[in-house]
Structures are given as C-alpha cells and as structure tokens.
Design an enzyme around this catalytic site. Structure first.
Site, PDB file in Angstrom:
ATOM      1  N   PRO A  30       0.832  -1.212   0.000  1.00 21.18           N
ATOM      2  CA  PRO A  30       0.000   0.000   0.000  1.00 21.18           C
ATOM      3  C   PRO A  30       0.862   1.255   0.000  1.00 21.18           C
ATOM      4  O   PRO A  30       1.820   1.358   0.767  1.00 21.18           O
ATOM      5  CB  PRO A  30      -0.805  -0.129   1.294  1.00 21.18           C
ATOM      6  CG  PRO A  30       0.018  -1.020   2.165  1.00 21.18           C
ATOM      7  CD  PRO A  30       0.737  -1.960   1.263  1.00 21.18           C
ATOM      8  N   MET A  31       0.498   2.205  -0.867  1.00 21.95           N
ATOM      9  CA  MET A  31       1.231   3.467  -0.961  1.00 21.95           C
ATOM     10  C   MET A  31       0.247   4.596  -1.233  1.00 21.95           C
ATOM     11  O   MET A  31      -0.486   4.559  -2.223  1.00 21.95           O
ATOM     12  CB  MET A  31       2.266   3.403  -2.092  1.00 21.95           C
ATOM     13  CG  MET A  31       3.394   2.429  -1.832  1.00 21.95           C
ATOM     14  SD  MET A  31       4.509   2.282  -3.255  1.00 21.95           S
ATOM     15  CE  MET A  31       3.505   1.253  -4.353  1.00 21.95           C
ATOM     16  N   THR A  32       0.218   5.577  -0.355  1.00 23.85           N
ATOM     17  CA  THR A  32      -0.701   6.704  -0.506  1.00 23.85           C
ATOM     18  C   THR A  32      -0.337   7.508  -1.747  1.00 23.85           C
ATOM     19  O   THR A  32       0.825   7.876  -1.938  1.00 23.85           O
ATOM     20  CB  THR A  32      -0.653   7.601   0.736  1.00 23.85           C
ATOM     21  OG1 THR A  32      -0.992   6.812   1.876  1.00 23.85           O
ATOM     22  CG2 THR A  32      -1.620   8.766   0.614  1.00 23.85           C
ATOM     23  N   GLN A 107      -7.059  -1.633   2.242  1.00 26.30           N
ATOM     24  CA  GLN A 107      -6.408  -1.297   3.505  1.00 26.30           C
ATOM     25  C   GLN A 107      -7.212  -0.222   4.239  1.00 26.30           C
ATOM     26  O   GLN A 107      -7.469   0.853   3.694  1.00 26.30           O
ATOM     27  CB  GLN A 107      -4.977  -0.797   3.306  1.00 26.30           C
ATOM     28  CG  GLN A 107      -4.247  -0.693   4.651  1.00 26.30           C
ATOM     29  CD  GLN A 107      -2.925   0.030   4.580  1.00 26.30           C
ATOM     30  OE1 GLN A 107      -2.892   1.237   4.382  1.00 26.30           O
ATOM     31  NE2 GLN A 107      -1.840  -0.709   4.743  1.00 26.30           N
ATOM     32  N   HIS A 166      -4.505  -1.478   8.878  1.00 28.05           N
ATOM     33  CA  HIS A 166      -3.224  -0.785   9.007  1.00 28.05           C
ATOM     34  C   HIS A 166      -2.942  -0.525  10.483  1.00 28.05           C
ATOM     35  O   HIS A 166      -3.550   0.346  11.105  1.00 28.05           O
ATOM     36  CB  HIS A 166      -3.279   0.530   8.237  1.00 28.05           C
ATOM     37  CG  HIS A 166      -1.945   1.175   7.995  1.00 28.05           C
ATOM     38  ND1 HIS A 166      -0.802   0.823   8.668  1.00 28.05           N
ATOM     39  CD2 HIS A 166      -1.571   2.168   7.135  1.00 28.05           C
ATOM     40  CE1 HIS A 166       0.207   1.562   8.242  1.00 28.05           C
ATOM     41  NE2 HIS A 166      -0.230   2.389   7.307  1.00 28.05           N
ATOM     42  N   TYR A 171       0.651   5.141  13.115  1.00 26.95           N
ATOM     43  CA  TYR A 171      -0.725   5.625  13.014  1.00 26.95           C
ATOM     44  C   TYR A 171      -1.548   5.066  14.183  1.00 26.95           C
ATOM     45  O   TYR A 171      -0.998   4.421  15.074  1.00 26.95           O
ATOM     46  CB  TYR A 171      -1.303   5.269  11.645  1.00 26.95           C
ATOM     47  CG  TYR A 171      -0.514   5.906  10.521  1.00 26.95           C
ATOM     48  CD1 TYR A 171      -0.473   7.290  10.372  1.00 26.95           C
ATOM     49  CD2 TYR A 171       0.241   5.136   9.639  1.00 26.95           C
ATOM     50  CE1 TYR A 171       0.270   7.894   9.369  1.00 26.95           C
ATOM     51  CE2 TYR A 171       0.986   5.725   8.630  1.00 26.95           C
ATOM     52  CZ  TYR A 171       0.993   7.105   8.496  1.00 26.95           C
ATOM     53  OH  TYR A 171       1.751   7.699   7.514  1.00 26.95           O
TER      54      TYR A 171
END
Length: 354
Positions: A30-32, A107, A166, A171
């Site tokens: 996962p990559m924003t 995610q 996540h 976070y």
C-alpha cells in the site's frame, strides 16, 4: 510466466493465501497517492491498480483508505472507505483488477496523531500524545470500532478480495501498540497484552462483518515514520503476546513492514520480522522492505537471500512498493530478463501516476 530461466524463481509460482488463490507470490504494498478528490477513487485510480495487477502482482493492497469518522484523517485527496460515491469508486477499482485476473485487498486506515487539525478537528490518540491530541475515552473506542466495521462492510460490497488493517508506522492502531504513545492505565494500556487489546478489538469487529472465507490481513511494524528506532516489543516473547492476540481476534495473515527485509528483527537470530510473525503464530506472513529498488537487485546476493528465505518457509509472500511507482511492469520485465527496460527507483517517481 515460467520459473525455469527467470531470476525471480519461486516468486512467480501461483499460491494461495488463507484460501485466496493468487497468480504469484508478489504483493503490491500500500502506498498513498493523493489521487482521489473528496475521497473518491476515479477511473484513473482504477487504471493505475489494473496496470499492476496485469503485470505479475498476485495481490494488490490498496493505498490506505480512511475509515468513516471525522478523526480518521484530514487529507481530501486520500480515498475513503465509506458508502456512496467512494464505494462506487472502489467498485470500479475492483472490477478493473478482476478483469485481468488479479486480486485486491482494501487497507483500512486511521491516522491517529498524524491527522492535522486543519479543519478544527483534533487528532484522536490513545493517551493524548502529542499534547494537542484528544485522548480517546472508552466511548470513543466503541465509536471507532463501529467505524472500522462499517468500512469493512463497504469493502465487501465494493468487491474486494481481502481486507488489510493498518496497524503500522505510528498511526492510530500502532500508537496503541507503542509504549511511548500508549500511556493508558485501563485495559487498553500497560503490558503487551493491554496495548494489543484495542487493535485486536478492531480485528474482531472487522472479522464479524466480512465473509468467513475473506482473509483479514494485519500490517504491523516496529519502526514509525517519526522514529525509525521505535519498537513495539523488546523480545520475541513480547511480540508473541501481541501477534497471538491478533490471531485470536481473527487475523488470517500478518504483513510485517520493515525498512529492509533482510534486517534481523531481534538480536541473536537472522530471522526477519515477517519470519518471526509466522514462527510465533503459525499464520502466513508477507515480507517487505527495500526489495528491487535498483536493477542490480536482480542479480544480487540480496535476491538470492530473499528466495532462500521464501523457499525455506520463513515467510509466504513478498511485497514490492516504491519500485512499482515508476515501473508498473517490473515483475513482467524482471521475469523476462528485460532489465534495460527497468529503471531504478527515483524520488521523482512519487510524483508520477500511470
């Protein structure tokens, strides 16, 4: 693809993950990407994920999608996992991935203290650390459990094949795991068992919503974006308490995030974090961390080490991250030995989107 002449070896073999058939052992991490205006994935987002799924990635994991609560995040271009327009946008994404035979996990994300109060809404954190954040009450715990469950229901309706929670990188859920940010004295703080209790309740809430056959993945880490040296456990025994709480709550897969996959997780053993996760719980695990960032990796000792660990059963799947930003066909090209068509990861790749 064939594995007989490829440097990628068994990474190209079909496999199953908690009963989910995959066409390779590669995962897209996962990559924003900040390409979802008002939290809604666009057709461009759908094409972006399809392109990677169509090039040898067995399981795509979406960028973090914010759960439906005002405390979850402040960015308006980060996708949300909420009913309505966002759900419809994600349905386009899953349809495009499935059209090329791919699989995709959603995610679910809450920023915790990383949420900026640009709209007057304070970040929610376990203990009010940092000092301008809101220390969650027991009533707030229930509110967020409902938000995670609702988000998981949206993911199911939108056609995802799995859900990832996540709980890494500093976070919200990871802030419960980290002693520095979790200073609670109730059942959600203190010992490793207490610190893991709220993330475990989130897993349980998600597990009750998704179908029994849908894998629930949990991503965790030692390091935080604000502190690379941070740790959630000082020994394998402490990590076992945390991860077995996740397993008991319904986690099917553990995604162990490291800055470099080859780094030992604890002194005295070469086993990495994903290896410890599998060893301590028996659950399948995903490893990630600086894999394939340069073309030299494909002929390197690091790749041989990765394959040796995979074939020995230390972990089950291998996630690629930043290298896929500028090289969506990395697996296809690497498998065919077309190295001249692959370029090394560049920071500028983070500004591209194709």
């Amino acid at each position: 693809m064939t594995t007989t002449t490829s440097p990628l070896g068994s990474l190209l073999e079909p496999t199953t993950l908690a009963g989910l058939p995959l066409n390779s052992r590669f995962v897209m991490a996962p990559m924003t990407r900040f390409r979802s205006p008002d939290g809604v994935p666009t057709p461009e987002v759908a094409a972006y994920y399809r392109r990677r799924a169509d090039n040898g990635i067995g399981l795509v994991i979406s960028e973090g999608a914010l759960v439906g609560h005002s405390s979850a995040g402040h960015e308006t271009s980060v996708p949300r996992m909420t009913a309505g327009a966002a759900e419809e946008g994600w349905r386009r994404v899953t349809d495009e991935v499935h059209a090329v035979g791919g699989r995709i996990a959603a995610q679910l994300w809450h920023l915790g203290s990383a949420r900026e109060p640009v709209d007057g809404i304070a970040a929610w954190t376990p203990s009010g650390v940092p000092g301008d954040s809101h220390a969650m009450t027991l009533a707030d715990v229930d509110v967020l459990l409902a938000a995670y469950a609702d988000a998981a229901g949206v993911a199911v309706r939108a056609g995802f094949d799995a859900v990832e929670i996540h709980a890494a990188h500093g976070y919200l859920l990871d802030e419960f795991l980290w002693p520095y940010t979790n200073r609670r004295t109730d059942r959600f703080g203190g010992s490793p068992a207490g610190r893991s209790a709220f993330p475990a309740e989130v897993i349980r809430a998600v597990r009750t919503v998704v179908p029994a056959e849908m894998p629930v993945i949990v991503r965790f880490s030692h390091f935080k974006e604000r502190d690379y040296a941070a740790r959630i456990a000082e020994s394998p025994a402490e990590l076992a308490v945390i991860l077995n709480a996740f397993a008991a709550a319904g986690a099917d897969v553990l995604h162990a995030s490291q800055r470099n996959f080859a780094d030992p997780a604890f002194p005295g053993s070469p086993r990495n974090l994903a290896g410890w996760a599998k060893h301590l719980t028996g659950l399948p695990s995903i490893t990630v961390g600086s894999i394939g960032l340069t073309r030299d990796f494909l002929g390197s000792r690091a790749l041989r080490d990765l394959l040796h660990r995979l074939d020995a059963g230390e972990f089950d799947l291998v996630a690629l991250g930043r290298i896929l930003l500028g090289n969506p066909a990395w697996v296809t090209l690497a498998a065919a030995g077309r190295l001249d068509e692959i370029h090394n990861y560049r920071k500028a790749d983070e500004d591209t989107y194709f």
